[in-house]
Design a protein around this motif. Structure first.
Motif, PDB file in Angstrom:
ATOM      1  N   CYS A  98      45.155  38.698  39.499  1.00 52.04           N
ATOM      2  CA  CYS A  98      44.639  38.143  39.989  1.00 52.04           C
ATOM      3  C   CYS A  98      45.971  36.439  39.128  1.00 52.04           C
ATOM      4  N   TYR A  99      45.260  37.219  37.843  1.00 49.98           N
ATOM      5  CA  TYR A  99      45.607  36.127  36.575  1.00 49.98           C
ATOM      6  C   TYR A  99      46.893  35.732  36.651  1.00 49.98           C
ATOM      7  N   ASN A 100      47.601  37.462  36.617  1.00 48.45           N
ATOM      8  CA  ASN A 100      48.902  37.531  36.283  1.00 48.45           C
ATOM      9  C   ASN A 100      49.568  37.031  37.793  1.00 48.45           C
ATOM     10  N   LEU A 101      49.070  37.004  39.088  1.00 46.58           N
ATOM     11  CA  LEU A 101      49.961  35.341  39.661  1.00 46.58           C
ATOM     12  C   LEU A 101      49.819  34.656  39.770  1.00 46.58           C
ATOM     13  N   LEU A 102      48.692  34.372  39.505  1.00 48.05           N
ATOM     14  CA  LEU A 102      48.097  33.005  39.318  1.00 48.05           C
ATOM     15  C   LEU A 102      49.037  32.310  37.947  1.00 48.05           C
ATOM     16  N   LYS A 103      49.431  32.216  36.824  1.00 46.19           N
ATOM     17  CA  LYS A 103      50.848  32.844  36.126  1.00 46.19           C
ATOM     18  C   LYS A 103      51.745  32.356  36.669  1.00 46.19           C
ATOM     19  N   MET A 104      52.212  32.550  38.093  1.00 48.95           N
ATOM     20  CA  MET A 104      53.600  32.324  38.671  1.00 48.95           C
ATOM     21  C   MET A 104      53.635  30.912  39.428  1.00 48.95           C
ATOM     22  N   PRO A 106      53.179  28.236  42.002  1.00 46.22           N
ATOM     23  CA  PRO A 106      53.441  28.457  43.461  1.00 46.22           C
ATOM     24  C   PRO A 106      53.966  29.030  44.675  1.00 46.22           C
ATOM     25  N   THR A 107      55.217  28.368  44.872  1.00 48.53           N
ATOM     26  CA  THR A 107      56.953  28.924  45.387  1.00 48.53           C
ATOM     27  C   THR A 107      56.845  30.325  44.925  1.00 48.53           C
ATOM     28  N   ASP A 108      56.959  31.375  43.938  1.00 43.30           N
ATOM     29  CA  ASP A 108      57.192  32.474  43.934  1.00 43.30           C
ATOM     30  C   ASP A 108      56.024  33.650  43.976  1.00 43.30           C
ATOM     31  N   ARG A 109      54.651  33.153  44.030  1.00 40.31           N
ATOM     32  CA  ARG A 109      53.727  33.865  44.242  1.00 40.31           C
ATOM     33  C   ARG A 109      53.352  33.962  45.668  1.00 40.31           C
ATOM     34  N   THR A 110      53.620  32.792  46.698  1.00 37.43           N
ATOM     35  CA  THR A 110      53.811  32.709  48.202  1.00 37.43           C
ATOM     36  C   THR A 110      54.204  33.919  48.605  1.00 37.43           C
ATOM     37  N   ALA A 111      56.008  33.549  47.955  1.00 36.37           N
ATOM     38  CA  ALA A 111      56.737  34.312  48.150  1.00 36.37           C
ATOM     39  C   ALA A 111      56.615  35.814  48.106  1.00 36.37           C
ATOM     40  N   PHE A 112      56.103  36.478  46.763  1.00 38.02           N
ATOM     41  CA  PHE A 112      55.526  37.793  46.447  1.00 38.02           C
ATOM     42  C   PHE A 112      55.068  37.761  47.648  1.00 38.02           C
ATOM     43  N   LEU A 113      53.580  37.168  48.459  1.00 37.29           N
ATOM     44  CA  LEU A 113      52.542  37.957  48.627  1.00 37.29           C
ATOM     45  C   LEU A 113      53.336  37.496  49.732  1.00 37.29           C
ATOM     46  N   THR A 114      54.160  36.793  50.830  1.00 38.57           N
ATOM     47  CA  THR A 114      54.480  36.978  51.875  1.00 38.57           C
ATOM     48  C   THR A 114      55.267  38.624  51.791  1.00 38.57           C
ATOM     49  N   GLU A 115      55.931  39.141  50.817  1.00 42.78           N
ATOM     50  CA  GLU A 115      56.587  40.261  51.085  1.00 42.78           C
ATOM     51  C   GLU A 115      56.091  41.136  50.994  1.00 42.78           C
ATOM     52  N   GLU A 159      35.084  36.303  39.786  1.00 43.37           N
ATOM     53  CA  GLU A 159      35.841  35.915  40.843  1.00 43.37           C
ATOM     54  C   GLU A 159      35.712  34.467  42.234  1.00 43.37           C
ATOM     55  N   LEU A 160      35.264  33.352  41.619  1.00 45.64           N
ATOM     56  CA  LEU A 160      35.259  31.919  41.680  1.00 45.64           C
ATOM     57  C   LEU A 160      36.991  30.987  41.072  1.00 45.64           C
ATOM     58  N   GLU A 161      37.253  31.513  40.066  1.00 49.09           N
ATOM     59  CA  GLU A 161      38.970  30.814  39.887  1.00 49.09           C
ATOM     60  C   GLU A 161      39.521  31.543  40.068  1.00 49.09           C
ATOM     61  N   TYR A 162      39.824  32.890  40.259  1.00 54.39           N
ATOM     62  CA  TYR A 162      40.212  33.888  40.253  1.00 54.39           C
ATOM     63  C   TYR A 162      41.020  35.069  41.397  1.00 54.39           C
ATOM     64  N   VAL A 163      40.366  35.525  41.253  1.00 53.90           N
ATOM     65  CA  VAL A 163      39.886  36.820  42.303  1.00 53.90           C
ATOM     66  C   VAL A 163      39.689  36.139  43.878  1.00 53.90           C
ATOM     67  N   ILE A 164      38.967  34.863  44.200  1.00 47.49           N
ATOM     68  CA  ILE A 164      39.102  34.828  45.844  1.00 47.49           C
ATOM     69  C   ILE A 164      39.775  33.671  46.053  1.00 47.49           C
ATOM     70  N   PRO A 165      40.428  32.880  44.815  1.00 46.37           N
ATOM     71  CA  PRO A 165      41.537  32.076  45.432  1.00 46.37           C
ATOM     72  C   PRO A 165      42.874  32.704  46.126  1.00 46.37           C
ATOM     73  N   ILE A 166      43.282  34.182  45.144  1.00 46.04           N
ATOM     74  CA  ILE A 166      44.179  35.279  45.453  1.00 46.04           C
ATOM     75  C   ILE A 166      43.741  35.211  46.807  1.00 46.04           C
ATOM     76  N   LEU A 167      42.471  36.093  47.104  1.00 43.48           N
ATOM     77  CA  LEU A 167      42.665  36.679  48.317  1.00 43.48           C
ATOM     78  C   LEU A 167      42.346  35.881  49.662  1.00 43.48           C
ATOM     79  N   LYS A 168      41.529  34.466  49.403  1.00 42.68           N
ATOM     80  CA  LYS A 168      42.158  33.122  50.008  1.00 42.68           C
ATOM     81  C   LYS A 168      44.044  33.629  50.592  1.00 42.68           C
ATOM     82  N   GLU A 169      44.321  33.372  49.578  1.00 44.96           N
ATOM     83  CA  GLU A 169      46.030  33.016  50.004  1.00 44.96           C
ATOM     84  C   GLU A 169      46.471  34.258  50.970  1.00 44.96           C
ATOM     85  N   ILE A 170      46.123  35.211  50.497  1.00 41.13           N
ATOM     86  CA  ILE A 170      46.431  36.864  50.938  1.00 41.13           C
ATOM     87  C   ILE A 170      45.499  36.547  52.439  1.00 41.13           C
TER      88      ILE A 170
END
Length: 501
Positions: A98-104, A106-115, A159-170
């Motif tokens: 989640c830390y690495n994904l949030l360093k991307m 937003p456009t690149d992260r969404t594209a990767f998570l969609t892929e 959880e609150l700043e890293y994991v949960i935001p990524i899980l919600k996007e997924i």
């Protein structure tokens, strides 16, 4: 002048040839799967990955054959021969991921998570694993109740700043994603040195859960599941302990089979039921060989738990890793308790097994991990970290500092991705085998170096996943009784097929 032109044309030819052949470079960034195509007019959709990256999860299509399909290389599907129902395939979404994904961006992260997670526009990953509290790929060592007293339970910063935001996007991308939670340790104030002396053990590593805190620790699980529910995140399943026979991880807890049996029977199972939670419980969550040779006497760990009928009622099945032993253990456990499920929850690539060299790992991991577990009754398959950085982190002291991710992101730009074998082996399953699919039988062509598995999806499609680890192209025909088609399977490749009945 003519001679110079000839030299230039020759050089150009070599460049084109090298590009067409791909590269076996262990660290070459991968282009990634081809963009999704419009609905094909053809009958069969295929995804192809070669070990030399000349085809990178390439999407292809075929039409059904019109001529006689009698061939010595025909595999016929047997839908009346039915095995396990599949729950899904995926990877661990750790704090580090989640830390690495949030360093991307937003456009690149969404594209990767969609892929990765989209069922319509990507690979359709359908199951992920997260830690309950910290893991060896967290940003710090912590539990959700480090202050003594269960009333102090609370989700923490990771959880609150890293994991949960990524899980919600997924979840926005794939609303039906399943999530498994596993703890690396209980709160330290719940630990004792052993079950004889019962002396406090204020340590992140080793120790046992004090039976006096069984009820509090069961409440901890309930509160954790409910806290995620309050965030709109449903937890499908849990394991009582990650690697219960490994005392040396960056955070760890020893939990022998009789301890896990008593904890779930007397506390965790009843507490989940009283809270109205239907979360599955999977036993064990460790290696095929039960750390044989260390004197623990833990062989047949889940089967011993099931021998207590009251405890067995609360366990849906058992979870396994592959850091020791042989996957044949899965078949043995299934034979002993065919009423219980099996899932595969962790495997890693790293510096010790040439982990970034797709030309080696794609073949071995597809055979041993993906098809090897599915063909031995596992109904879910997950690999370890989805994304690590190019320095194999962030990671914790005492944990794995030599692991690669399923995908590695370049730490200098948090944009350039290297997709490794684990990314592809899960994608080749999840792209065509959907949750609820049933593994079905086959008959016909078999050969050394050819491994495959067939499935029937709930939407009226068949799926077939095939590994060709030989150095030759193999012309293989598939038949479902009503339709057939033939495809030249590239040397050292994986091909996934999906078609309507």
């Amino acid at each position: 002048m003519m001679k110079i032109k000839s030299i230039l044309f020759a050089l150009l030819g070599w460049i084109v040839l090298l590009a067409a052949c791909g590269s076996d470079s262990p660290t070459e960034p991968s282009v990634g799967p081809e963009p999704p195509l419009p609905p094909a007019s053809s009958d069969v959709t295929l995804f192809v990955t070669t070990a030399n990256r000349s085809q990178d999860f390439a999407r292809r299509s075929l039409s059904f054959g019109t001529k006689d399909n009698l061939s010595p290389t025909t595999v016929k599907l047997l839908p009346d021969v039915r095995y396990q129902t599949m729950d899904g395939f995926g990877a661990a979404v750790t704090g580090s991921t989640c830390y690495n994904l949030l360093k991307m961006s937003p456009t690149d992260r969404t594209a990767f998570l969609t892929e990765t997670f989209s069922d319509k526009e990507g690979m359709g990953y359908s199951y992920i694993r997260i830690s309950i509290g910290c893991s060896d790929f967290s940003l710090s060592e912590y539990t959700c109740c480090d202050e003594e007293g269960i009333e102090h339970f609370a989700l923490q910063r990771e959880e609150l700043e890293y994991v949960i935001p990524i899980l919600k996007e997924i979840i926005r991308i794939n609303p039906t994603i399943k999530i498994l939670g596993s703890p690396w340790t209980c709160p330290r104030w719940m630990k004792v040195n052993n079950l004889t002396d019962l002396q406090p053990k204020n340590s992140w590593t080793d120790g046992h859960l004090n039976p006096a805190f069984y009820q509090d620790y069961a409440t901890y699980f309930v509160k954790w599941i409910q806290a995620f529910q309050a965030q709109g995140i449903r937890i499908e399943a849990i394991t009582p302990q990650n690697e219960p026979l490994n005392p040396g991880n960056s955070a760890s807890l020893m939990m022998f089979w009789n301890e896990q049996q008593a904890f779930v029977r007397d506390a965790l199972g009843p507490k989940l039921k009283a809270a109205g939670l239907t979360t599955k419980i999977y036993a064990f969550d460790h290696n095929y060989d039960y750390d044989e040779g260390k004197g623990y006497g833990q062989n047949d760990y889940p089967v011993k738990i099931y021998e207590d009928a009251n405890a067995a009622l609360f366990f849906d099945g058992a979870a396994y890793h592959n850091y020791g032993g042989n996957r044949a253990e899965l078949n043995d456990i299934h034979a002993k308790r065919p009423d219980k499920e099996l899932i595969f929850t962790e495997t890693s690539i790293g510096t010790w097994n040439d982990g970034r060299n797709l030309s080696v790992r794609l073949i071995d991991d597809m055979r041993e991990v993906a098809l090897g577990t599915v063909n031995n009754w596992c109904k879910a398959v997950m690999v370890w970290n989805l994304v690590l950085d190019s320095e194999r982190g962030p990671n914790r002291d005492g944990g794995c500092q030599t692991c690669y991710g399923a995908v590695d992101i370049n730490k200098t730009d948090y944009k350039t991705l290297t997709r490794n074998s684990h990314y592809y082996i899960i994608g080749h399953l999840s792209a065509v085998v959907k949750p609820g699919a049933v593994r079905i039988g086959t008959q016909g062509y078999t050969a050394d170096g050819i491994t495959y598995s067939a499935f029937e999806n709930t939407d009226g499609t068949y799926a077939f996943v095939l590994l060709n680890e030989t150095t030759e192209i193999r012309k293989i025909t598939l038949s479902d009784g009503a339709h057939h088609f033939t495809y030249d399977v590239p040397a050292r490749s994986v091909v996934s097929y999906r078609w309507k009945k």
